[in-house]
Design a protein around this motif. Structure first.
Motif, PDB file in Angstrom:
ATOM      1  N   LYS A   5       0.813  -1.216   0.000  1.00 19.67           N
ATOM      2  CA  LYS A   5       0.000   0.000   0.000  1.00 19.67           C
ATOM      3  C   LYS A   5       0.845   1.264   0.000  1.00 19.67           C
ATOM      4  CE  LYS A   5      -4.170  -1.976   1.873  1.00 19.67           C
ATOM      5  NZ  LYS A   5      -3.957  -3.309   2.280  1.00 19.67           N
ATOM      6  N   ALA A   6       2.024   1.210   0.612  1.00 21.42           N
ATOM      7  CA  ALA A   6       2.900   2.378   0.647  1.00 21.42           C
ATOM      8  C   ALA A   6       3.381   2.757  -0.751  1.00 21.42           C
ATOM      9  CB  ALA A   6       4.105   2.113   1.552  1.00 21.42           C
ATOM     10  N   PHE A   7       3.328   1.812  -1.670  1.00 24.73           N
ATOM     11  CA  PHE A   7       3.793   2.053  -3.033  1.00 24.73           C
ATOM     12  C   PHE A   7       2.632   2.206  -4.016  1.00 24.73           C
ATOM     13  CE2 PHE A   7       6.998  -0.471  -0.837  1.00 24.73           C
ATOM     14  CZ  PHE A   7       8.066   0.402  -0.906  1.00 24.73           C
ATOM     15  N   GLY A   8       1.424   2.337  -3.511  1.00 26.20           N
ATOM     16  CA  GLY A   8       0.265   2.481  -4.377  1.00 26.20           C
ATOM     17  C   GLY A   8      -0.229   1.161  -4.945  1.00 26.20           C
ATOM     18  N   LEU A   9       0.263   0.049  -4.427  1.00 29.28           N
ATOM     19  CA  LEU A   9      -0.185  -1.255  -4.888  1.00 29.28           C
ATOM     20  C   LEU A   9      -1.428  -1.653  -4.114  1.00 29.28           C
ATOM     21  CD1 LEU A   9       3.238  -3.105  -5.041  1.00 29.28           C
ATOM     22  CD2 LEU A   9       2.028  -1.959  -6.892  1.00 29.28           C
ATOM     23  N   LYS A  10      -2.294  -2.356  -4.766  1.00 31.35           N
ATOM     24  CA  LYS A  10      -3.552  -2.742  -4.141  1.00 31.35           C
ATOM     25  C   LYS A  10      -3.829  -4.189  -4.502  1.00 31.35           C
ATOM     26  CE  LYS A  10      -8.321  -1.208  -4.053  1.00 31.35           C
ATOM     27  NZ  LYS A  10      -9.285  -0.287  -4.622  1.00 31.35           N
ATOM     28  N   SER A  11      -4.028  -5.008  -3.499  1.00 31.26           N
ATOM     29  CA  SER A  11      -4.273  -6.414  -3.785  1.00 31.26           C
ATOM     30  C   SER A  11      -5.760  -6.750  -3.830  1.00 31.26           C
ATOM     31  CB  SER A  11      -3.559  -7.308  -2.780  1.00 31.26           C
ATOM     32  OG  SER A  11      -4.010  -7.012  -1.486  1.00 31.26           O
ATOM     33  N   SER A  12      -6.617  -5.840  -3.368  1.00 32.86           N
ATOM     34  CA  SER A  12      -8.047  -6.120  -3.439  1.00 32.86           C
ATOM     35  C   SER A  12      -8.598  -5.714  -4.803  1.00 32.86           C
ATOM     36  CB  SER A  12      -8.802  -5.393  -2.318  1.00 32.86           C
ATOM     37  OG  SER A  12      -8.639  -4.007  -2.445  1.00 32.86           O
ATOM     38  N   ARG A  13      -9.682  -6.356  -5.186  1.00 32.02           N
ATOM     39  CA  ARG A  13     -10.261  -6.125  -6.510  1.00 32.02           C
ATOM     40  C   ARG A  13     -10.963  -4.773  -6.556  1.00 32.02           C
ATOM     41  NH1 ARG A  13     -14.323 -10.569  -8.418  1.00 32.02           N
ATOM     42  NH2 ARG A  13     -15.728  -9.404  -7.110  1.00 32.02           N
ATOM     43  N   PRO A  14     -10.637  -3.939  -7.537  1.00 30.56           N
ATOM     44  CA  PRO A  14     -11.337  -2.657  -7.681  1.00 30.56           C
ATOM     45  C   PRO A  14     -12.829  -2.880  -7.943  1.00 30.56           C
ATOM     46  CG  PRO A  14      -9.339  -2.682  -9.004  1.00 30.56           C
ATOM     47  CD  PRO A  14      -9.556  -4.083  -8.504  1.00 30.56           C
ATOM     48  N   ASP A  15     -13.648  -1.966  -7.469  1.00 33.38           N
ATOM     49  CA  ASP A  15     -15.098  -2.087  -7.608  1.00 33.38           C
ATOM     50  C   ASP A  15     -15.602  -1.821  -9.021  1.00 33.38           C
ATOM     51  OD1 ASP A  15     -15.374  -2.650  -4.900  1.00 33.38           O
ATOM     52  OD2 ASP A  15     -15.622  -0.536  -4.374  1.00 33.38           O
ATOM     53  N   ASN A  16     -14.822  -1.107  -9.826  1.00 37.52           N
ATOM     54  CA  ASN A  16     -15.316  -0.647 -11.122  1.00 37.52           C
ATOM     55  C   ASN A  16     -14.953  -1.560 -12.297  1.00 37.52           C
ATOM     56  OD1 ASN A  16     -12.600   0.040 -10.879  1.00 37.52           O
ATOM     57  ND2 ASN A  16     -12.813   1.903 -12.093  1.00 37.52           N
ATOM     58  N   LEU A  17     -14.525  -2.776 -12.036  1.00 37.79           N
ATOM     59  CA  LEU A  17     -14.164  -3.688 -13.119  1.00 37.79           C
ATOM     60  C   LEU A  17     -15.403  -4.225 -13.836  1.00 37.79           C
ATOM     61  CD1 LEU A  17     -11.367  -5.889 -11.505  1.00 37.79           C
ATOM     62  CD2 LEU A  17     -11.113  -3.845 -12.922  1.00 37.79           C
ATOM     63  N   SER A  18     -15.272  -4.396 -15.137  1.00 36.49           N
ATOM     64  CA  SER A  18     -16.343  -5.049 -15.902  1.00 36.49           C
ATOM     65  C   SER A  18     -16.445  -6.502 -15.436  1.00 36.49           C
ATOM     66  CB  SER A  18     -16.025  -4.999 -17.394  1.00 36.49           C
ATOM     67  OG  SER A  18     -14.936  -5.862 -17.688  1.00 36.49           O
ATOM     68  N   PRO A  19     -17.548  -7.170 -15.738  1.00 35.40           N
ATOM     69  CA  PRO A  19     -17.672  -8.576 -15.326  1.00 35.40           C
ATOM     70  C   PRO A  19     -16.523  -9.453 -15.841  1.00 35.40           C
ATOM     71  CG  PRO A  19     -19.814  -7.720 -15.939  1.00 35.40           C
ATOM     72  CD  PRO A  19     -18.807  -6.657 -16.307  1.00 35.40           C
TER      73      PRO A  19
END
Length: 93
Positions: A5-19
């Motif tokens: 997270k300190a480097f802007g990395l995110k392991s959770s799935r973004p909410d705005n992804l297409s199916p």
């Protein structure tokens, strides 16, 4: 140890992804702790929007994604994720 997270990395799935993009993310998540950074970087490498990646787009970036996963895990995981992504693309085409 950093969770990314300190480097802007995110392991959770973004909410705005297409199916379909959600399915790609979930396939990557089986093999890497950082599916979103892999997906984002490799899609952008091919000028593909990772939020709305299509089966045709996946064909163009599948090998890039597999190589990125393998670089940080193992050749076996690279081969497995490549197979999963190709199957996903073929199923949706």
């Amino acid at each position: 140890m950093s969770d990314g997270k300190a480097f802007g990395l995110k392991s959770s799935r973004p909410d705005n992804l297409s199916p379909f993009a959600r399915e790609v993310f979930d396939a990557l998540a089986k093999y890497t702790a950082f599916p979103w950074p892999v997906m984002m970087a490799q899609c952008r490498r091919a000028n593909v929007d990772p939020v709305s990646v299509s089966p045709r787009d996946l064909d163009a970036v599948c090998d890039f994604m597999a190589e990125a996963v393998g670089r940080f895990t193992s050749p076996e995981k690279a081969a497995a994720v490549r197979d999963d992504l190709r199957a996903l693309s073929a199923r949706e085409s």
